[in-house]
Scaffold this active site. Structure first.
Site, PDB file in Angstrom:
ATOM      1  N   TYR A   1     -31.134 -72.744 -48.598  1.00  0.00           N
ATOM      2  CA  TYR A   1     -31.574 -74.135 -48.771  1.00  0.00           C
ATOM      3  C   TYR A   1     -32.911 -74.353 -48.070  1.00  0.00           C
ATOM      4  CZ  TYR A   1     -31.228 -79.284 -48.653  1.00  0.00           C
ATOM      5  OH  TYR A   1     -31.452 -80.631 -48.785  1.00  0.00           O
TER       6      TYR A   1
ATOM      7  N   LYS B   1     -36.511 -75.411 -49.651  1.00  0.00           N
ATOM      8  CA  LYS B   1     -37.152 -76.655 -49.257  1.00  0.00           C
ATOM      9  C   LYS B   1     -38.475 -76.420 -48.533  1.00  0.00           C
ATOM     10  CE  LYS B   1     -34.104 -79.494 -50.974  1.00  0.00           C
ATOM     11  NZ  LYS B   1     -34.450 -80.366 -52.118  1.00  0.00           N
TER      12      LYS B   1
ATOM     13  N   THR C   1     -24.324 -89.039 -48.606  1.00  0.00           N
ATOM     14  CA  THR C   1     -24.146 -88.658 -50.005  1.00  0.00           C
ATOM     15  C   THR C   1     -23.109 -87.542 -50.075  1.00  0.00           C
ATOM     16  OG1 THR C   1     -25.816 -86.910 -49.980  1.00  0.00           O
ATOM     17  CG2 THR C   1     -26.597 -89.166 -50.371  1.00  0.00           C
TER      18      THR C   1
END
Length: 276
Positions: free
Chosen positions: A152, A156, A188
């Protein structure tokens, strides 16, 4: 200034989380919205709730064979795309030593290659239109490299690098603005949908994510950053903001702090695996 009123805004990952909140807040400013994601039902439900014209344009961001036609469809709708928001993405919750290589391929495809493709396919359109604004939803993990997020973070970090280099090429010459957004913890399903070491969805959330900021508050701040033509905006508080700032201001202290945090996280990871 990039004001939102009367703008055509294309949001990927619009069916939930920050993407949905971006659509809801943008709709308060007399915009026209292109809503993209994989879940047609969720996109249509969102469109039906919004008080502005919407084009529901579902697709899988890594289905590269259809991206060109989707770009054509998006631009044909109103004859322009004023703001592109590359928001679709997926996170990770596993140690590098416990992850299959395929996890890296999938995650980097979704979080880095896909937004690059979608951006590349409409740069000429944007230049010919006299300008546009590209928004890339990166992450604080694109600045500090936290544990359990190696793939990740790689994606990013890479997204920020691509957008920074792109900005240097298109800002003054083509009037195409580029804004990198680095959110911290927002409430979220990002942790619940994160990939584990075998590529499956994690299925549970994190306490820090559940205690995170309301996506609507995040979305409002993102649009303020876009309106101000900010090249970069970090949406984070307390420890996350402190680490993001420390990464460059005091790297020695930062690396010492993140190493200690990483060791604690690794121990907790293996203990959790033992109980599963």
């Amino acid at each position: 200034m990039t004001a939102l009123a009367d703008k055509v805004i294309w949001i990927t990952g619009a069916s939930s989380g920050i993407g949905k909140a971006l659509a809801q807040t943008a709709a308060q400013q007399n915009t026209k919205l292109i809503l993209s994601g994989r879940r047609i039902d969720a996109l249509e439900a969102l469109a039906s709730e919004l008080p502005v014209d919407c084009l529901v344009l579902p697709f899988e961001v890594t289905d590269y064979e259809v991206l060109s036609s989707k770009v054509d469809e998006a631009w044909a709708w109103q004859g322009r795309v004023d703001i592109l928001v590359n928001n679709a993405g997926i996170s990770q919750r596993c140690l590098a030593i416990d992850a299959k290589p395929e996890v890296y391929t999938e995650l980097i495809n979704i979080d880095l290659i896909a937004p690059i493709w979608l951006t590349q396919l409409q740069l000429k359109h944007m230049a010919e239109a006299g300008g546009a604004h590209i928004v890339a939803i990166s992450s604080v993990a694109g600045r500090i490299g936290p544990p359990l997020r190696t793939a990740y973070s790689a994606a990013k970090f890479g997204l920020i690098g691509y957008m920074d280099a792109l900005r240097a090429e298109v800002d003054q010459i083509h009037n195409i603005k580029v804004t990198n957004i680095l959110p911290g913890s927002v409430a979220t399903d990002v942790a619940r949908n994160a990939l584990t070491g075998n590529g499956s969805k994690r299925g549970i959330s994190d306490a820090v994510i559940d205690a995170g900021d309301d996506p609507m508050d995040c979305a409002k701040c993102i649009w303020e950053a876009v309106a101000a033509d900010k090249p970069e905006y970090i949406y984070a508080k307390e420890m996350e903001m402190g680490l993001a700032q420390m990464r460059h201001a005091d790297p020695d202290t930062f690396f010492e702090a993140i190493a200690g945090f990483g060791a604690q996280t690794v121990e907790a990871y293996w203990k959790e695996k033992e109980t599963m």
